[in-house]
Motif scaffolding. Structure first.
Motif, PDB file in Angstrom:
ATOM      1  N   PHE A   9       0.811  -1.216   0.000  1.00  0.00           N
ATOM      2  CA  PHE A   9       0.000   0.000   0.000  1.00  0.00           C
ATOM      3  C   PHE A   9       0.847   1.269   0.000  1.00  0.00           C
ATOM      4  O   PHE A   9       0.424   2.315   0.472  1.00  0.00           O
ATOM      5  N   GLY A  10       2.039   1.180  -0.525  1.00  0.00           N
ATOM      6  CA  GLY A  10       2.902   2.338  -0.602  1.00  0.00           C
ATOM      7  C   GLY A  10       3.806   2.453   0.609  1.00  0.00           C
ATOM      8  O   GLY A  10       3.462   2.008   1.710  1.00  0.00           O
ATOM      9  N   GLU A  11       4.952   3.102   0.418  1.00  0.00           N
ATOM     10  CA  GLU A  11       5.950   3.151   1.472  1.00  0.00           C
ATOM     11  C   GLU A  11       5.456   3.864   2.718  1.00  0.00           C
ATOM     12  O   GLU A  11       5.756   3.453   3.845  1.00  0.00           O
ATOM     13  N   LYS A  12       4.688   4.940   2.558  1.00  0.00           N
ATOM     14  CA  LYS A  12       4.191   5.666   3.724  1.00  0.00           C
ATOM     15  C   LYS A  12       3.323   4.762   4.599  1.00  0.00           C
ATOM     16  O   LYS A  12       3.500   4.684   5.824  1.00  0.00           O
ATOM     17  N   ASN A  13       2.384   4.056   3.977  1.00  0.00           N
ATOM     18  CA  ASN A  13       1.507   3.170   4.742  1.00  0.00           C
ATOM     19  C   ASN A  13       2.259   1.963   5.278  1.00  0.00           C
ATOM     20  O   ASN A  13       1.984   1.490   6.383  1.00  0.00           O
ATOM     21  N   THR A  14       3.217   1.466   4.486  1.00  0.00           N
ATOM     22  CA  THR A  14       4.040   0.363   4.978  1.00  0.00           C
ATOM     23  C   THR A  14       4.776   0.770   6.246  1.00  0.00           C
ATOM     24  O   THR A  14       4.868  -0.009   7.206  1.00  0.00           O
ATOM     25  N   GLN A  15       5.302   1.992   6.252  1.00  0.00           N
ATOM     26  CA  GLN A  15       6.017   2.480   7.431  1.00  0.00           C
ATOM     27  C   GLN A  15       5.115   2.502   8.664  1.00  0.00           C
ATOM     28  O   GLN A  15       5.512   2.064   9.742  1.00  0.00           O
ATOM     29  N   ILE A  16       3.887   2.971   8.486  1.00  0.00           N
ATOM     30  CA  ILE A  16       2.980   3.080   9.636  1.00  0.00           C
ATOM     31  C   ILE A  16       2.581   1.698  10.136  1.00  0.00           C
ATOM     32  O   ILE A  16       2.550   1.430  11.343  1.00  0.00           O
ATOM     33  N   ILE A  17       2.276   0.786   9.211  1.00  0.00           N
ATOM     34  CA  ILE A  17       1.924  -0.582   9.603  1.00  0.00           C
ATOM     35  C   ILE A  17       3.110  -1.248  10.282  1.00  0.00           C
ATOM     36  O   ILE A  17       2.958  -1.935  11.303  1.00  0.00           O
TER      37      ILE A  17
END
Length: 898
Positions: free
Chosen positions: A656-664
Motif C-alpha cells: 500500500f505504498g511506502e508511507k503506509n508500509t512504514q505506519i503498519i
C-alpha cells in the motif's frame, strides 16, 4: 460428489439474505413462551416438601393448572456463588444436562434454614452475608445481601417449563396423526411436535420441552455480556420483540447492530452499578433467547404520600428473561461483589484462559488462500525484506487435497515438511485449517475409518447425516462422543498426519456447524448425537467440543510437553480453556472496525481473553487509511491476525505504498515491544481470571461516565487505548477517567498539536499513573528472535509519586511453568524515589540472560537533580529519565531525587 468451489456455492450470497435466518417471531418455542405475560405465577412452592442436606436444599413446586411437579434444588458454592436447578420431578425420560463445560462439580457449602413458616422459606449462608428467601405462593426466590435484595427470580411470574409428553396416541395411523398435528399446529401456530422454516421440517420426536424464567436485578440499569452479537457494549432493551439470540450460526458478512446469534454463545450476563457487580450464568446449550427490560421503580413497601415521595427516588430495575428450547433450568448466580470477583467466580466454574504459547501473541498473516509453497516462502521473505515482524503464516482450505482435512495438495504442497523446516529456521510457525465436515469419499481414510466406527452424527432416521460444505457432500464428526474426541485427537500424531511437524498448529473453522443449504445454514435440530441426544440439545456445544479435541490432540502429539494453539470460530462458555476465538467473517468497512471493540470487550468479560477480529476485514478491499487504522487497533488487542477473503485483493502490509508500509511496520513493532506486558496480562488471566482487554468501568467501577464507553478500553490495568475508527479523523475525544491519576504515555489527547505527518502515525495510548509496564527495548523478526532482547520499564507516577507493576516470563512454549515451576514473576515498585524489584512468587525459578536495560520515568515534571544506583545484581544497566539517558552501573535499586 465433486468438491464445491466458492463460486459454485450460493451460501455466501444466501447468508446476507436475512430471510435465510429466523426472526424471533419465527421461533416456535419463543412464540409459546411469549404467550405467558408478566403477572402472578402459576407455580406454587410446596414448602412442606423441603429437605436439607450438606450439599443442597430441595423442595417441589407445582403448576396450579396442569398439576405437574417440578423439583427445585438450591445450593451455595464457595466464593459467593448460588446455584438453582429446576427439573421435572418424574420426567418421562431424562432431560439433557450440559456436560464438560464445568471444570468439576462445584464444592458446595451448607445452607441453613432460618425460617419455614407463613409461606416463606429463608435460607442463610455460612457467613450470613447472604439470604435466600423463597416465597411459596406465587413461587418466587429473592437473593439478599445484608438486607438488600440483589436479585429475584420469577418475580414477574414467567417461570415456564414444558414437561415431556408421550407422542400422539397409537390409535391414530401415522398419516392421520401427522394430519391432526398439522391442523392443530397451523391453528395454534405453536410448533409443538414439528416446526417448519422455509422448506425445512423439524420433527420433534419428544415433543415440546422449552424452559424459561425471569430475573429482576434491583438497582441495576447497566447490563453486559451474552456474546456473541454484533452489538454495542451495553445490552439494550428488547421491547421491540427483537430478543438477543444465542444460537451459533455461520452468517457471512453479518449485519452491524443485530441481536441475532453469530458463531459463538456464552450465556453469561453481567450487571453493574457503582457499588456492586453481579452475574447470571444460564447453563443451557440449546437455542436460547434473552429479553431485557430496564425501567425505574419506586421503593418497596411504600404507600400513600410516601409513595408519592418515592417518585423522586425511583431506582432502576432490569428484568432479564431467559428462554431455552430444551434442557433444564440450571443457573448460577454470581454475587461478586466486584467485577473481578465475578470474573473469578465464572472461571471457578468454567476454567480460566489457557496460557498461550508466546509466539501466538505475535502477528499472524493469513489469507484464503496462500497458493503453494512458493507463495508461502515469498510472503515470508517479504516480511524480512520490509523489516516487518511476524510469527505465523496460515493456510486455508485450498492447501488440502480436495478439501480433505489432514492432507496436502500434492501439486501445490509437494514437500510440506521441508516448507515447515524453512519456516522453523526463520523461527516462525504455520497454522492450517481443519474443519469438522468430512468429505464423503470411501477412498479417504479419515472418512472410511469414521464411517466404519459409527463416528458421524446421524439423521433422524438413523443414517449418517449428510450436508453440503466445502468438499461437497460431507458427514459431520460427533464430537459430543468422548470416543470420537479421543480418536480425532490421535489424528494429529506426526505419524498419522503426514507432513506435519511440531511448528504446525490448528484453526477450527465452520464448526457452528456450518451446513450449506441446511436450515439456517446449520445442522437439522432433529439430527441425533451420542447417547441419542438430539442436535437441538447440544447445538451451541459443537464447536466447543471440536476445539477441545483439537487442543488435546496437539498436547498429546508432544507427549504432554508443549502448549497448543487452536483458534476456533464457534465457541461456548469454557472455550477459553482450549485456545483463542475471533469474531468471524467481518467486512472491510469502518463500521466493522468500530464494532469490533465492544465485541471483543464482551467476549473478554465472558472469560475469553484470547480474542480478536480480522485486521482489515475479511470481506472486501479496505482503503489504505482503514487498513492502517485497523493495524493500529489490532496491535493493542489480544489476538492479532490479518486475514482476507480469496476474492479480496492481496493485502500483505507492504502493498500500500511506502508511507503506509512504514505506519503498519511501526504498529506491528509496537506490538512486539509490548509483548512482555501482554504476556504478563495473559498469565494474570490464566491464574486470576483477569481479562486482558477490559471496559473502562471494570477499572473505574464507581465512575458512571465510564459505564457505556465502548470506543476505548483498558489493556490490563495500565494502558488506556483509543483506536481511531472514523475516516479522515484529525482529532479524537478521549475520556481519561480519574484524570489526576492518569498520565499521558505517548502524545496527547488530540492530534491537533502534532505535526500533520504524525496524525496518521499513532493512535492515542495512555499509561495510567501509578503503574509500571515492562517492554522489550526493540522488536525482532519474531518472538523467538527476541528471547535475549533486554527489557525496559516505563514507570508512570501517580499523585503520590509512586507506581507498581509486574513482569512474568517463562520459556514461552512448554508446560514446565506448571509442572516444574520454571518461571520468573517479578514485582516492580517505585516509592519514595526508590525503584525496587522483588519476587512476586517465590516458588518460581527460571534462568534468563535478559536484563532491564532502561527505565523511563513519567510524571516528575522536571529532570531529577541526581540518580544513585545501589548495586545488588545485574538487573539494570542504564536509565533513561524524562527522555535523557544517564548511564549507570549494574544495579538492583535505583534512587531518584527531586
Amino acid at each position: 460428489m465433486e468438491a464445491v468451489t466458492p463460486r459454485e456455492v450460493s451460501v455466501q450470497d444466501e447468508a446476507v439474505d436475512k430471510s435465510t435466518f429466523k426472526k424471533c417471531n419465527q421461533i416456535a418455542f419463543y412464540r409459546r413462551q411469549k404467550l405467558l405475560h408478566p403477572g402472578k405465577s402459576s407455580y406454587r412452592a410446596l414448602l412442606e416438601s423441603v429437605t436439607l442436606s450438606d450439599e443442597n436444599v430441595k423442595f417441589q413446586i407445582i403448576h396450579e393448572e396442569n398439576k405437574v411437579l417440578l423439583q427445585v434444588e438450591i445450593c451455595e458454592i464457595e466464593g459467593n456463588i448460588f446455584r438453582l436447578k429446576i427439573d421435572e420431578a418424574s420426567p418421562l425420560r431424562a432431560r439433557y444436562k450440559v456436560r464438560d463445560v464445568l471444570i468439576k462439580e462445584p464444592t458446595t457449602q451448607r445452607l441453613f434454614i432460618s425460617q419455614n413458616e407463613g409461606g416463606i422459606l429463608v435460607l442463610s449462608s455460612v457467613n450470613e452475608d447472604y439470604k435466600l428467601q423463597v416465597i411459596a405462593n406465587p413461587f418466587q426466590v429473592e437473593l439478599q445481601s445484608k438486607g438488600e435484595t440483589i436479585l429475584s427470580m420469577n418475580s414477574n411470574g414467567l417461570l415456564y417449563f414444558e414437561h415431556l409428553q408421550p407422542p400422539p396416541s397409537d390409535r391414530y395411523t401415522v398419516a392421520f396423526a401427522r394430519l391432526f398435528l398439522f391442523m392443530q399446529e397451523t391453528q395454534e401456530d405453536l410448533g409443538l411436535w414439528q416446526e417448519k422454516f422455509g422448506s425445512f421440517l423439524d420433527i420433534k420426536a419428544h415433543g415440546p420441552s422449552s424452559v424459561g424464567v425471569d430475573f429482576s436485578l434491583r438497582g441495576y440499569d447497566h447490563v453486559y455480556g451474552i456474546p456473541q452479537h454484533t452489538e454495542g457494549l451495553l445490552l439494550k432493551n428488547t421491547s421491540d420483540g427483537d430478543a438477543y439470540r444465542l444460537y451459533n450460526l455461520d452468517i457471512f458478512g453479518h449485519k452491524i447492530h443485530d441481536k441475532i446469534g453469530i458463531y459463538g454463545s456464552v450465556p453469561l450476563l453481567l450487571a453493574h452499578k457503582p457499588n456492586r457487580t453481579s452475574g447470571i450464568f444460564w447453563l443451557n446449550s440449546s437455542e436460547t433467547l434473552v429479553d431485557i427490560s430496564t425501567k425505574a421503580v419506586a421503593e418497596h413497601g411504600l404507600s400513600g404520600s410516601a409513595a408519592e415521595t418515592a417518585k423522586q427516588k425511583a431506582v432502576p430495575l432490569t428484568d432479564v428473561r431467559w428462554m431455552s428450547e430444551s434442557g433444564i433450568i440450571d443457573v448460577f448466580l454470581l454475587m461478586g461483589p466486584t467485577a473481578f470477583d465475578v470474573f473469578k467466580q465464572f472461571a471457578q466454574l468454567t476454567g480460566t484462559q489457557a496460557l498461550p504459547p508466546l509466539f501466538s501473541l505475535g502477528y499472524h498473516q493469513c489469507r484464503w488462500n496462500y497458493e503453494d509453497e512458493q507463495d508461502v516462502k515469498a510472503v515470508d521473505a517479504g516480511f524480512d525484506e520490509h523489516d516487518i515482524p511476524y510469527d505465523v503464516i496460515w493456510l486455508d482450505i485450498e492447501h488440502t487435497d480436495g478439501k480433505r482435512y489432514f492432507t496436502w495438495d500434492k501439486k501445490k504442497f509437494q514437500n510440506p515438511r521441508k516448507m515447515q523446516e524453512h519456516l522453523r529456521k526463520k523461527k516462525r510457525k504455520l497454522v492450517i485449517i481443519v474443519d469438522p465436515h468430512i468429505k464423503v469419499d470411501p477412498k479417504y481414510t479419515l472418512y472410511s475409518q469414521a464411517k466404519d466406527k459409527g463416528y458421524f452424527v446421524k439423521d433422524r432416521n438413523g443414517q449418517d447425516f449428510e450436508g453440503i460444505c466445502w468438499p461437497g457432500s460431507s458427514c459431520y464428526l460427533d464430537f459430543t462422543n468422548p470416543e470420537v474426541r479421543k480418536w480425532y485427537a490421535d489424528q494429529f500424531a506426526f505419524k498419522t498426519y503426514k507432513g506435519s511437524t511440531n511448528i504446525l498448529f490448528v484453526w477450527n473453522d465452520m464448526n457452528e456447524p456450518s451446513v450449506f443449504k441446511g436450515a439456517e445454514l446449520t445442522m437439522q435440530k432433529d439430527a441425533v448425537h451420542y447417547n441419542n441426544w438430539e442436535h437441538r440439545e447440544v447445538h451451541n456445544l459443537y464447536g466447543f467440543y471440536q476445539q477441545m479435541a483439537t487442543a488435546e490432540g496437539l498436547i498429546k502429539r508432544s507427549s504432554g510437553k508443549e502448549r497448543p494453539f487452536v483458534l476456533t470460530r464457534s465457541f461456548f462458555a469454557g472455550s477459553q480453556k482450549y485456545g483463542a476465538v475471533w469474531t468471524g467473517d467481518n467486512t472491510a468497512d469502518w463500521s466493522y472496525l468500530k464494532i469490533s471493540i465492544p465485541m471483543l470487550l464482551t467476549n473478554s468479560m465472558a472469560g475469553i481473553s484470547f480474542c480478536g477480529a480480522d485486521v482489515g476485514g475479511f470481506i472486501g478491499d479496505p482503503e489504505p487509511e482503514l487498513l492502517v487504522r485497523w493495524y493500529q487497533a489490532g496491535a493493542y488487542q489480544p489476538f492479532f491476525r490479518g486475514h482476507s477473503n480469496m476474492e479480496s485483493k492481496r493485502r500483505e502490509p507492504w502493498l500500500f505504498g511506502e508511507k503506509n508500509t512504514q505506519i503498519i511496520r511501526e504498529a506491528i513493532k509496537e506490538r512486539y515491544v509490548l509483548l512482555p506486558y501482554l504476556y504478563t496480562l495473559f498469565y494474570r488471566a490464566h491464574t486470576a481470571a483477569e481479562p486482558v482487554m477490559r471496559p473502562l468501568w471494570v477499572e473505574f467501577p464507581g465512575n458512571i461516565e465510564t459505564f457505556g464507553v465502548e470506543n476505548e478500553y483498558m489493556l490490563g490495568n495500565a494502558l488506556l487505548v483509543h483506536p481511531v475508527t472514523e475516516k479522515d479523523a484529525k482529532a479524537v475525544s478521549v475520556l481519561l477517567p480519574g484524570s489526576a491519576e492518569v498520565r499521558m504515555n505517548i502524545y496527547t489527547v488530540t492530534f491537533q498539536t502534532i505535526l500533520p505527518w504524525l496524525c496518521f502515525l499513532q493512535i492515542p495510548v495512555f499509561q495510567r499513573g501509578g503503574t509500571v509496564i515492562p517492554l522489550k527495548t526493540t522488536a525482532g523478526k519474531s518472538t523467538e528472535w527476541m528471547v535475549d532482547t533486554s527489557y525496559e520499564l516505563h514507570v508512570a507516577l501517580d499523585t503520590e509519586a509512586s507506581a507498581i507493576g509486574e513482569l512474568y516470563l517463562d520459556d514461552g512454549h512448554s508446560f514446565q511453568y506448571l509442572h516444574k515451576k520454571q518461571f520468573l514473576y517479578r514485582k516492580f515498585t517505585f516509592h519514595k524515589s526508590i525503584l525496587s524489584s522483588s519476587c512476586r512468587d517465590e516458588s518460581g525459578q527460571y534462568q534468563t540472560m535478559c536484563v532491564v536495560e532502561r527505565v523511563i520515568v513519567l510524571g516528575f515534571g522536571h529532570q531529577p537533580t541526581f540518580v544513585t544506583a545501589c548495586s545488588k545484581g545485574n538487573e539494570l544497566t542504564s536509565v533513561l529519565l524524562q527522555y535523557f539517558e544517564i548511564p549507570l552501573p549494574c544495579c538492583h535499586l535505583l534512587q531518584v531525587a527531586n
